[in-house]
Design a protein around this motif. Sequence first.
Motif, PDB file in Angstrom:
ATOM      1  N   LEU A  11       0.834  -1.203   0.000  1.00 25.96           N
ATOM      2  CA  LEU A  11       0.000   0.000   0.000  1.00 25.96           C
ATOM      3  C   LEU A  11       0.871   1.256   0.000  1.00 25.96           C
ATOM      4  O   LEU A  11       0.556   2.245  -0.674  1.00 25.96           O
ATOM      5  CB  LEU A  11      -0.925   0.000   1.217  1.00 25.96           C
ATOM      6  N   GLN A  12       1.970   1.213   0.738  1.00 29.15           N
ATOM      7  CA  GLN A  12       2.896   2.352   0.749  1.00 29.15           C
ATOM      8  C   GLN A  12       3.517   2.560  -0.638  1.00 29.15           C
ATOM      9  O   GLN A  12       3.683   3.695  -1.088  1.00 29.15           O
ATOM     10  CB  GLN A  12       3.984   2.135   1.793  1.00 29.15           C
ATOM     11  N   GLN A  13       3.850   1.465  -1.307  1.00 29.85           N
ATOM     12  CA  GLN A  13       4.413   1.567  -2.650  1.00 29.85           C
ATOM     13  C   GLN A  13       3.420   2.202  -3.613  1.00 29.85           C
ATOM     14  O   GLN A  13       3.789   3.020  -4.469  1.00 29.85           O
ATOM     15  CB  GLN A  13       4.807   0.170  -3.146  1.00 29.85           C
ATOM     16  N   PHE A  14       2.137   1.852  -3.486  1.00 28.98           N
ATOM     17  CA  PHE A  14       1.097   2.466  -4.302  1.00 28.98           C
ATOM     18  C   PHE A  14       1.081   3.983  -4.107  1.00 28.98           C
ATOM     19  O   PHE A  14       0.999   4.754  -5.069  1.00 28.98           O
ATOM     20  CB  PHE A  14      -0.263   1.866  -3.933  1.00 28.98           C
ATOM     21  N   CYS A  15       1.182   4.423  -2.847  1.00 31.06           N
ATOM     22  CA  CYS A  15       1.188   5.862  -2.561  1.00 31.06           C
ATOM     23  C   CYS A  15       2.432   6.527  -3.132  1.00 31.06           C
ATOM     24  O   CYS A  15       2.358   7.638  -3.665  1.00 31.06           O
ATOM     25  CB  CYS A  15       1.099   6.098  -1.058  1.00 31.06           C
ATOM     26  N   ARG A  16       3.588   5.865  -3.039  1.00 31.69           N
ATOM     27  CA  ARG A  16       4.824   6.430  -3.610  1.00 31.69           C
ATOM     28  C   ARG A  16       4.701   6.588  -5.122  1.00 31.69           C
ATOM     29  O   ARG A  16       5.150   7.585  -5.693  1.00 31.69           O
ATOM     30  CB  ARG A  16       6.012   5.526  -3.271  1.00 31.69           C
ATOM     31  N   GLU A  17       4.075   5.623  -5.762  1.00 31.33           N
ATOM     32  CA  GLU A  17       3.892   5.703  -7.216  1.00 31.33           C
ATOM     33  C   GLU A  17       3.018   6.902  -7.585  1.00 31.33           C
ATOM     34  O   GLU A  17       3.285   7.591  -8.584  1.00 31.33           O
ATOM     35  CB  GLU A  17       3.280   4.407  -7.730  1.00 31.33           C
ATOM     36  N   GLN A  18       1.977   7.128  -6.794  1.00 29.04           N
ATOM     37  CA  GLN A  18       1.114   8.284  -7.063  1.00 29.04           C
ATOM     38  C   GLN A  18       1.877   9.590  -6.892  1.00 29.04           C
ATOM     39  O   GLN A  18       1.694  10.539  -7.669  1.00 29.04           O
ATOM     40  CB  GLN A  18      -0.093   8.257  -6.106  1.00 29.04           C
ATOM     41  N   ILE A  19       2.757   9.655  -5.902  1.00 26.92           N
ATOM     42  CA  ILE A  19       3.557  10.864  -5.674  1.00 26.92           C
ATOM     43  C   ILE A  19       4.475  11.115  -6.863  1.00 26.92           C
ATOM     44  O   ILE A  19       4.574  12.249  -7.360  1.00 26.92           O
ATOM     45  CB  ILE A  19       4.377  10.723  -4.375  1.00 26.92           C
ATOM     46  N   GLU A  20       5.139  10.068  -7.350  1.00 26.86           N
ATOM     47  CA  GLU A  20       6.073  10.234  -8.467  1.00 26.86           C
ATOM     48  C   GLU A  20       5.346  10.633  -9.750  1.00 26.86           C
ATOM     49  O   GLU A  20       5.837  11.449 -10.537  1.00 26.86           O
ATOM     50  CB  GLU A  20       6.875   8.945  -8.682  1.00 26.86           C
ATOM     51  N   LYS A  21       4.171  10.074  -9.977  1.00 30.21           N
ATOM     52  CA  LYS A  21       3.381  10.454 -11.153  1.00 30.21           C
ATOM     53  C   LYS A  21       3.032  11.944 -11.101  1.00 30.21           C
ATOM     54  O   LYS A  21       3.089  12.646 -12.115  1.00 30.21           O
ATOM     55  CB  LYS A  21       2.107   9.609 -11.236  1.00 30.21           C
ATOM     56  N   HIS A  22       2.660  12.403  -9.920  1.00 28.10           N
ATOM     57  CA  HIS A  22       2.311  13.815  -9.769  1.00 28.10           C
ATOM     58  C   HIS A  22       3.531  14.715  -9.934  1.00 28.10           C
ATOM     59  O   HIS A  22       3.426  15.798 -10.523  1.00 28.10           O
ATOM     60  CB  HIS A  22       1.666  14.054  -8.392  1.00 28.10           C
ATOM     61  N   ARG A  23       4.673  14.274  -9.443  1.00 29.22           N
ATOM     62  CA  ARG A  23       5.882  15.095  -9.545  1.00 29.22           C
ATOM     63  C   ARG A  23       6.271  15.315 -11.017  1.00 29.22           C
ATOM     64  O   ARG A  23       6.748  16.385 -11.384  1.00 29.22           O
ATOM     65  CB  ARG A  23       7.018  14.450  -8.759  1.00 29.22           C
ATOM     66  N   THR A  78       4.287  15.610 -13.527  1.00 25.84           N
ATOM     67  CA  THR A  78       3.349  16.516 -14.220  1.00 25.84           C
ATOM     68  C   THR A  78       2.983  17.726 -13.368  1.00 25.84           C
ATOM     69  O   THR A  78       2.008  18.420 -13.664  1.00 25.84           O
ATOM     70  CB  THR A  78       2.061  15.744 -14.590  1.00 25.84           C
ATOM     71  N   PHE A  79       3.748  17.966 -12.316  1.00 28.10           N
ATOM     72  CA  PHE A  79       3.415  19.031 -11.372  1.00 28.10           C
ATOM     73  C   PHE A  79       3.504  20.414 -12.004  1.00 28.10           C
ATOM     74  O   PHE A  79       4.474  20.741 -12.682  1.00 28.10           O
ATOM     75  CB  PHE A  79       4.355  18.954 -10.158  1.00 28.10           C
ATOM     76  N   ASP A  80       2.462  21.215 -11.781  1.00 27.65           N
ATOM     77  CA  ASP A  80       2.417  22.598 -12.244  1.00 27.65           C
ATOM     78  C   ASP A  80       1.963  23.458 -11.070  1.00 27.65           C
ATOM     79  O   ASP A  80       0.821  23.335 -10.621  1.00 27.65           O
ATOM     80  CB  ASP A  80       1.433  22.735 -13.414  1.00 27.65           C
ATOM     81  N   PRO A  81       2.838  24.307 -10.534  1.00 26.93           N
ATOM     82  CA  PRO A  81       2.468  25.108  -9.360  1.00 26.93           C
ATOM     83  C   PRO A  81       1.283  26.035  -9.597  1.00 26.93           C
ATOM     84  O   PRO A  81       0.663  26.515  -8.645  1.00 26.93           O
ATOM     85  CB  PRO A  81       3.742  25.901  -9.055  1.00 26.93           C
ATOM     86  N   ASN A  82       0.950  26.269 -10.867  1.00 32.99           N
ATOM     87  CA  ASN A  82      -0.194  27.126 -11.190  1.00 32.99           C
ATOM     88  C   ASN A  82      -1.486  26.336 -11.408  1.00 32.99           C
ATOM     89  O   ASN A  82      -2.522  26.921 -11.718  1.00 32.99           O
ATOM     90  CB  ASN A  82       0.119  27.950 -12.445  1.00 32.99           C
ATOM     91  N   ASP A  83      -1.389  25.016 -11.265  1.00 35.25           N
ATOM     92  CA  ASP A  83      -2.571  24.166 -11.454  1.00 35.25           C
ATOM     93  C   ASP A  83      -2.548  23.066 -10.394  1.00 35.25           C
ATOM     94  O   ASP A  83      -2.083  21.956 -10.641  1.00 35.25           O
ATOM     95  CB  ASP A  83      -2.568  23.556 -12.860  1.00 35.25           C
ATOM     96  N   ILE A  84      -3.041  23.394  -9.211  1.00 36.57           N
ATOM     97  CA  ILE A  84      -3.041  22.441  -8.096  1.00 36.57           C
ATOM     98  C   ILE A  84      -4.301  21.589  -8.200  1.00 36.57           C
ATOM     99  O   ILE A  84      -5.411  22.056  -7.978  1.00 36.57           O
ATOM    100  CB  ILE A  84      -2.982  23.182  -6.751  1.00 36.57           C
ATOM    101  N   ARG A  85      -4.084  20.316  -8.566  1.00 33.26           N
ATOM    102  CA  ARG A  85      -5.193  19.440  -8.910  1.00 33.26           C
ATOM    103  C   ARG A  85      -5.793  18.693  -7.726  1.00 33.26           C
ATOM    104  O   ARG A  85      -6.970  18.325  -7.753  1.00 33.26           O
ATOM    105  CB  ARG A  85      -4.704  18.410  -9.946  1.00 33.26           C
ATOM    106  N   ASP A  86      -4.995  18.431  -6.692  1.00 31.66           N
ATOM    107  CA  ASP A  86      -5.449  17.568  -5.606  1.00 31.66           C
ATOM    108  C   ASP A  86      -4.539  17.723  -4.400  1.00 31.66           C
ATOM    109  O   ASP A  86      -3.662  18.592  -4.365  1.00 31.66           O
ATOM    110  CB  ASP A  86      -5.473  16.095  -6.068  1.00 31.66           C
ATOM    111  N   PHE A  87      -4.725  16.849  -3.406  1.00 29.49           N
ATOM    112  CA  PHE A  87      -3.969  16.933  -2.158  1.00 29.49           C
ATOM    113  C   PHE A  87      -2.474  16.759  -2.391  1.00 29.49           C
ATOM    114  O   PHE A  87      -1.656  17.467  -1.788  1.00 29.49           O
ATOM    115  CB  PHE A  87      -4.469  15.858  -1.183  1.00 29.49           C
ATOM    116  N   ILE A  88      -2.090  15.825  -3.255  1.00 28.63           N
ATOM    117  CA  ILE A  88      -0.661  15.593  -3.503  1.00 28.63           C
ATOM    118  C   ILE A  88      -0.008  16.849  -4.071  1.00 28.63           C
ATOM    119  O   ILE A  88       1.073  17.263  -3.629  1.00 28.63           O
ATOM    120  CB  ILE A  88      -0.454  14.391  -4.463  1.00 28.63           C
TER     121      ILE A  88
END
Length: 506
Positions: free
Chosen positions: A256-268, A270-280
């Motif tokens: 489950l922790q690995q799943f969360c890490r994968e979500q963090i890396e996916k967001h990193r 495509t991260f755009d400081p001008n478009d905050i899409r969700d909690f991550i």
Amino acid sequence: MSILLEVMTVSRHFGDLPLFLAATCVCLLTYLYLQRPRNLPPGPRGWPLLGNIPMVAKSAFLPATLAELSKRYGDVMTIWMGRVPAIVLSGYETIRTALVKRAEDFSSRKIPPVATMAGRDKGVLLAPYGPHWKHQRKFALMTLRDFGFGKRSLEGKITEETNALVQEILSYNGQPFDLKIMMQNAVSNIICSIVFGGRFEYGDPDFLRLIRLLNSVVEAKPSAIDRLEMIHPVFRCLRLIGTSKNGKVMRMIQTLQQFCREQIEKHRLTFDPNDIRDFIDAFLLEQQRAPEEQAREHFTDKQLQEVLMDLFVAGTETTATTTRWALLYMMLNPDIQEKVHQEIDSVLGQSAPSYAQRDLLPYTTATLAEVQRINSIVPLVVRGASRDTTFNGYNIPQEGRILINLWSVHMDPQLFPEPNTFQPERFLDKNGNFVKHEALIPFSMGHRICLGEQLAKMELFMLFVSLMQRFTFNLPEGAPEPSMLGKFGGVINVPFPFELCAVARC
């Protein structure tokens, strides 16, 4: 040969080897007894070394067992989990005094060793009380509110998932089925849309595997190693045995922790400081904005991973399980189900429900309140003292556990007459209006009241109303009546597996 000679020498010196061993055991037990904290609350007598572990292990439903013991020993009671004292608090006034009036003393956590080894002492749910926890909880609450917690903007996400769930149920065409996994899918997708920025398809094999892992972790009972470690820390080394049940739970948590890490890396990526899409995204933005020292302390990837685990686990299981209990009670109480149907039909017709309409549906709201009372989803909350303190004239050691028995409050006949009877009317006044009861505390109280309380209330109301609007729920023909006791693994009180028939009403 040398060992035999030594044993014989010892035996001759003491005259009798069994007597020597008995004397050694008495000395050891006396030493351990003298190491115990003084002036603890009273409680049932335990076994040497084991304490009350045998009693806990054989209890069919531990919260009820502890509530019965509290009648003899009082609302502040000690049970011994091996060498570790657990202070049991029962009764509304006692619990309220500890969690609200003495919140600074009783708001820490004591978590299972396997969770500590997996790094679950970070985040918000299981972190110890202190400045770091306060900072993280404040950030989480503010961010979740920005993404709809407690606001009408969240209703669209709930409605979307409710519609998907209704279509899935319709596909069974009134035939028996188990609602558990699809209900978890619906509820988890709501929190996923806020936290991860998207939902998962019900048939997604990876997501289904995660849900099953979640069930295994939440429903896991304390292992033999957990209990051995309570006797002495030396048994901690047994956790390294990967084939043990404990090792399996560890691997489930790590997946489950690995799943969360994968979500963090996916967001990193495509991260755009001008478009905050969700909690991550909000957390990643704070990583960039915060001063370097604060970022290292409060906004690490590990901290984000554990907060995501908290939100995903707590945001899925509790609401999904409460809704399943609600449908189970409707099947076993068709007269109450009919009253709920009539109220929803008269107020909403076929219109989609809104959380703002709960005051217009007092009987339905009272029914949900009664579900949360009669089967507390988290009946036994584990806390820890923030420091050595006293309570009701007894010493409460920081190293001990504190068990908050919410079940004892909800099943108190002085507060709720005939507590074993499912009776929504207890939450209605003489004019049929819904009346809150201060002793209904399914989300606990005090500083560590459930982080997702507002989301859970909105989800539960809208899911239940939508399902009751569309279906009549019955037991399959010839099926035995399901147990209403619940399967309590130590955290969540889940129904035993059951099937139902959902007959479309329109």
